[in-house]
Design a protein around this motif. Structure first.
Motif, PDB file in Angstrom:
ATOM      1  N   ASN A 438       0.838  -1.205   0.000  1.00 58.68           N
ATOM      2  CA  ASN A 438       0.000   0.000   0.000  1.00 58.68           C
ATOM      3  C   ASN A 438       0.869   1.249   0.000  1.00 58.68           C
ATOM      4  N   ALA A 439       1.998   1.167  -0.701  1.00 59.00           N
ATOM      5  CA  ALA A 439       2.906   2.304  -0.848  1.00 59.00           C
ATOM      6  C   ALA A 439       3.182   2.551  -2.331  1.00 59.00           C
ATOM      7  N   GLY A 440       2.226   2.115  -3.180  1.00 56.75           N
ATOM      8  CA  GLY A 440       2.390   2.287  -4.622  1.00 56.75           C
ATOM      9  C   GLY A 440       1.765   3.585  -5.110  1.00 56.75           C
ATOM     10  N   PRO A 441       1.535   3.684  -6.439  1.00 48.97           N
ATOM     11  CA  PRO A 441       1.011   4.926  -7.000  1.00 48.97           C
ATOM     12  C   PRO A 441      -0.301   5.384  -6.355  1.00 48.97           C
ATOM     13  N   LYS A 442      -1.260   4.458  -6.188  1.00 51.27           N
ATOM     14  CA  LYS A 442      -2.528   4.843  -5.559  1.00 51.27           C
ATOM     15  C   LYS A 442      -2.472   4.649  -4.050  1.00 51.27           C
ATOM     16  N   GLY A 443      -1.678   3.711  -3.618  1.00 43.45           N
ATOM     17  CA  GLY A 443      -1.722   3.285  -2.224  1.00 43.45           C
ATOM     18  C   GLY A 443      -1.324   4.336  -1.219  1.00 43.45           C
ATOM     19  N   ALA A 444      -0.224   5.050  -1.482  1.00 46.42           N
ATOM     20  CA  ALA A 444       0.315   5.933  -0.430  1.00 46.42           C
ATOM     21  C   ALA A 444      -0.417   7.268  -0.286  1.00 46.42           C
ATOM     22  N   PRO A 445      -0.835   8.013  -1.278  1.00 45.27           N
ATOM     23  CA  PRO A 445      -0.605   7.835  -2.704  1.00 45.27           C
ATOM     24  C   PRO A 445       0.688   8.527  -3.144  1.00 45.27           C
ATOM     25  N   GLY A 446       1.058   8.235  -4.419  1.00 43.59           N
ATOM     26  CA  GLY A 446       2.210   8.929  -5.005  1.00 43.59           C
ATOM     27  C   GLY A 446       3.463   8.082  -5.032  1.00 43.59           C
ATOM     28  N   MET A 447       3.374   6.813  -4.635  1.00 45.14           N
ATOM     29  CA  MET A 447       4.514   5.908  -4.744  1.00 45.14           C
ATOM     30  C   MET A 447       5.778   6.529  -4.135  1.00 45.14           C
ATOM     31  N   PRO A 448       5.761   6.768  -2.836  1.00 45.34           N
ATOM     32  CA  PRO A 448       6.900   7.442  -2.207  1.00 45.34           C
ATOM     33  C   PRO A 448       8.166   6.585  -2.214  1.00 45.34           C
ATOM     34  N   GLU A 449       9.268   7.224  -1.891  1.00 47.22           N
ATOM     35  CA  GLU A 449      10.563   6.523  -1.869  1.00 47.22           C
ATOM     36  C   GLU A 449      10.724   5.816  -0.525  1.00 47.22           C
ATOM     37  N   ALA A 450       9.785   4.905  -0.258  1.00 48.47           N
ATOM     38  CA  ALA A 450       9.771   4.212   1.023  1.00 48.47           C
ATOM     39  C   ALA A 450      10.291   2.787   0.899  1.00 48.47           C
ATOM     40  N   GLY A 451      10.730   2.415  -0.312  1.00 52.62           N
ATOM     41  CA  GLY A 451      11.176   1.037  -0.537  1.00 52.62           C
ATOM     42  C   GLY A 451      12.460   0.691   0.213  1.00 52.62           C
TER      43      GLY A 451
END
Ligand code: FES
Length: 575
Positions: A438-451
């Motif tokens: 849930n850290a992707g384009p819609k999930g976070a949103p905005g696909m943050p640099e949390a990888g």
């Protein structure tokens, strides 16, 4: 431009009487003090992306002055105008969320104003792709100028680079190896000058790939922000902007499938940021070109990592500049390049390489036959966990973890990660695989640099430096580790990542390009029946955020909005 409306006659405001519209426009622009002679010249727009919140763009005002000088020396009229600017640390929830807004702003301002060409001044990570996406869609002649990298800092005799060393020192602080006083001292040394991060992070990567793409003057990518050569490059960019206005050299003529292939080759050879794959996909999508991830992966078989820069190597951007800059890399890559691709100089990439001064002995760019990393610096994974693909930067990973099976430790969101990662009660061992979703384009949103999921504190304090970490997020180009990113489709739209439970086994096999969840298909089908989409959050229902959530595409389509891309008519690389 013969026969076409140009300068002040372009895009007249709609009053129903074109001559009156021109009369009115001239009346108002004359309030700026221009003569009729000036207003008859080619009009060259300059994007002003300065902001008091964007230190990476601190030098934009003086770059604009140098660009203006170049424009006027070449007989044009320079006119600057503002666009949104984005700095990585000053964009909530994440700069990626706003990249498309900046691209829309850029496109519409280029289209709305009477510009014969435009100088795009970018630098910080998302600004370069946003400007190029907007310019590609507006398809008015455009040329990119970057602010250039920072010089390095130092701490107790050791060179420091943002933000690889930001992360390294923070990890040491978390592990208790250094105290609060030392981390504060380091904090003041990490960004010692104006300019962009000086390691091969996203900003440096986008600068290098843009030069290879042909949208920037040769030599424009690597010169540090504070050097006088940067100003000369700006002046030359201004002069060239007048020439491309006269020649009608639009982005669509330069940003071709071959040019994108050259950009991807550069990305692999510099060991660049994984973010560039997303940005190049978005830029290409504006022109109806699809980046073929599997063909990109195959390109990796023959493209070595040649550039010895942090975060994977030892040098910094100022060292790459001293080694000759991007052309030193292009010369080594020549057999792999599409040398006939047209560039902003009006010449081909091959002609630009031939026109550069000869190289010299240096240790930043390795010879093709003696690379840093032989091939597959960035690998594209598939499997039941990532049917739409996932990315791993092998060149920045621990080799023995590239074949690894382990127990999943799942974090359901960024908030869940923040709440539990440092808990002494977290059930985790060094052999486990950390999963963030849930850290992707819609999930976070905005696909943050949390990888770049931090190593759990209890393991970091025991000296654990790396673990396999997987997510639907992105990662900063300045980060490193055994990290699988961009898992597509993302969990928030029901991708298989949403079905993983803590305790499941996951297998990563980069040699075979596989990422598998070792759970029987029947069990996964049962879990899918139980799956519920995440609830709407406050703010999701209106404004730009609603537009984003309704229309953002997945990572393989560059996270661009559906309605901004053109139907696919070509693929890159064509292999
Ligand atoms: Fe701007 Fe790194 S924060 S380039």
């Amino acid at each position: 431009m013969a026969g076409k409306k140009r300068g002040m006659r372009r895009g007249l405001t709609a009053y129903g009487d074109e001559e009156f519209s021109l009369f009115l426009r001239k009346a108002f622009i004359k309030a700026m003090g221009y003569t009729d002679d000036a207003l008859e010249r080619p009009i060259i727009g300059i994007t002003n992306t300065y902001s008091g919140f964007n230190a990476c763009h601190r030098t934009v005002p003086e770059l604009i002055e140098a660009v203006k000088r170049g424009v006027m020396l070449a007989g044009g009229l320079p006119v600057e105008f503002p666009t949104i600017t984005l700095h990585e640390s000053f964009a909530y929830p994440t700069s990626m969320f706003l990249r498309n807004l900046m691209a829309i702003d850029t496109e519409e301002m280029i289209r709305a104003q009477p510009l014969d060409s435009v100088v795009l001044i970018g630098g910080c990570d998302k600004t370069v792709p946003a400007l190029l996406m907007g310019a590609a869609s507006a398809n008015v002649p455009a040329i990119m100028l970057v602010t250039g990298p920072m010089l390095t800092g130092d701490h107790q005799g050791e060179r420091l680079g943002a933000c690889t060393d930001c992360r390294r020192y923070w990890a040491r602080f978390r592990a208790g190896e250094i105290d609060a006083r030392e981390i504060n001292a380091v904090n003041a040394k990490l960004a010692p000058t104006a300019g962009t991060c000086m390691v091969m992070g996203t900003a440096s990567t986008m600068a290098c790939v843009t030069e290879a793409l042909g949208m920037m003057l040769p030599g424009g990518a690597c010169t540090p922000a504070v050097m006088s050569e940067r100003m000369r490059s700006a002046e030359a960019t201004g002069a060239r902007a007048v020439a491309i206005a006269k020649a009608g050299l639009t982005p669509g003529k330069i940003m071709t499938p071959d040019a994108f292939e050259n950009a991807l080759t550069m990305l692999l050879a510099i060991g660049g940021s994984t973010n560039a794959i997303v940005h190049l996909a978005a830029m290409a999508g504006r022109l109806g070109i699809e980046i073929d991830l599997d063909a990109f992966d195959r390109m990796g078989d023959e493209t070595p990592v040649l550039v010895d820069l942090k975060p994977t190597g030892q040098h910094y951007m100022e060292d790459l500049e001293k080694a000759g800059g991007v052309v030193t890399i292009l010369r080594e890559l020549r057999p792999l390049l599409k040398t006939k691709a047209l560039t902003i100089t009006g010449k081909t990439l091959g002609q630009n390489i031939d026109a550069a001064p000869p190289g010299w002995q240096q240790d930043v760019v390795r010879p093709f036959r003696n690379p840093i990393f032989k091939n597959g610096g960035i690998a594209v994974l598939r499997g039941n966990l990532a049917p739409g693909g996932a990315i791993v930067k092998q060149a920045a990973a621990t080799p023995k973890l590239m074949q690894h099976a382990g127990r999943a430790v799942v974090f359901d969101s960024l908030e869940d990660l923040a709440a539990r990662i440092d808990s002494p009660d977290l059930d985790v061992t060094p052999d486990d695989i950390l999963v963030l979703r849930n850290a992707g384009p819609k999930g976070a949103p905005g696909m943050p640099e949390a990888g770049y999921i931090p190593i759990p504190k209890k393991l970091a304090q025991k000296g654990v430096k790396d673990m396999v970490r997987i997510s639907d997020a992105r990662m900063s180009g300045t980060a490193f580790g055994s990290i699988v990113l961009h898992i597509t489709p993302e969990a928030a739209i029901g991708g298989p990542l949403a079905l993983v439970k803590s305790g499941d086994r996951i297998k990563l096999d980069v040699a075979k390009r596989r990422l598998e969840l070792l759970v029987p298909a029947a069990e996964l089908a049962a879990r899918r029946k139980q799956w519920k989409a995440p609830k709407m959050r406050a703010g999701d229902e209106r404004g730009y955020r609603k537009l984003f959530l309704d229309t953002v595409q997945q990572a393989d389509r560059g996270c661009d909005f559906e309605f901004l891309t053109r139907p696919v008519t070509a693929r890159a690389p064509a292999k």
